[in-house]
Design a protein around this motif. Structure first.
Motif: not given
Length: 169
Positions: A25-47
Motif C-alpha cells: 500500500q502506497g505509491c508516489a509515482h501515480k503513473c497514468p493508467g496504473c493497474h492498481n490506483p487504489e494502492t496509491h494512498s499511503f494511509e489505505g490498506g491494512y497492516q
C-alpha cells in the motif's frame, strides 16, 4: 510490519511459476493508467505481521516464489527487506529454488542514487521489474510487465556489476 493493499495466494501472472503476491500500500509515482490506483494512498490498506505472510507461504508447498508488487514496495524498503530476510531464513531452507521478485516504478539507476536505503532489499531480490508504467508503451504481449520501457532484471548479476542485466526466462 507491512502496510499492504492485499495478498493473492496463487498467481501465475506476477512472475514465473506459482507465486504468492503481496500488494504494498502506497505509491508516489501515480503513473497514468496504473493497474492498481487504489494502492496509491499511503494511509489505505491494512497492516500485517511478517509471520502471517510466512505462514501463508509455508501452507502452500506448490509455491515457486513470492512477488512484492503494489503500490510500490520500495516505499517500504526496510519493512520488505525484513520480510525478505525472514523468507530466506524460514522458507528457502525447505524450498531452495523459492524466489523473491519485486516490481518498482523506480529505475535501478535511481535506486543506486540512494543505495543505503535500497541496496539491502535489492540483495534479497532475485528478479526486479523496474521503471514506471508508461501508458503509451502498454502492451498485453509483454511477460510480467505492463509497458515496454520496463526491464526484468537479474538482481544477482545486476548488483555484481551495478549495471542492469536482463533476466533470461
Amino acid at each position: 510490519m507491512l502496510r499492504i493493499a492485499g495478498i493473492v495466494k496463487e498467481s501465475i501472472t506476477d512472475g514465473e511459476g506459482l507465486r504468492l503476491v503481496i500488494f504494498a500500500q502506497g505509491c508516489a509515482h501515480k503513473c497514468p493508467g496504473c493497474h492498481n490506483p487504489e494502492t496509491h494512498s499511503f494511509e489505505g490498506g491494512y497492516q500485517i505481521e511478517d509471520e502471517e505472510i510466512i505462514d501463508l507461504i509455508l501452507k502452500n508447498p506448490l509455491l515457486d516464489g513470492v512477488t512484492f508488487s503494489g503500490g510500490d514496495p520500495l516505499f517500504q524498503a526496510e519493512a520488505f527487506h525484513q520480510l525478505a530476510l525472514l523468507i530466506r531464513k524460514k522458507v528457502t531452507p525447505h524450498h531452495p529454488h523459492f524466489t523473491i521478485m519485486a516490481y518498482t516504478g523506480f529505475t535501478f539507476e535511481r535506486l543506486l542514487e540512494q543505495r543505503d536505503l535500497y541496496i539491502p532489499l535489492l540483495h534479497e531480490i532475485d528478479v526486479l521489474i523496474d521503471g514506471p508504467f508508461v501508458e503509451s508503451e502498454r502492451s498485453f504481449d509483454l511477460n510480467f510487465k505492463g509497458s515496454s520501457n520496463q526491464r526484468i532484471l537479474d538482481m544477482r548479476e545486476t548488483l555484481k556489476t551495478e549495471k542492469p542485466v536482463l533476466y533470461r526466462m
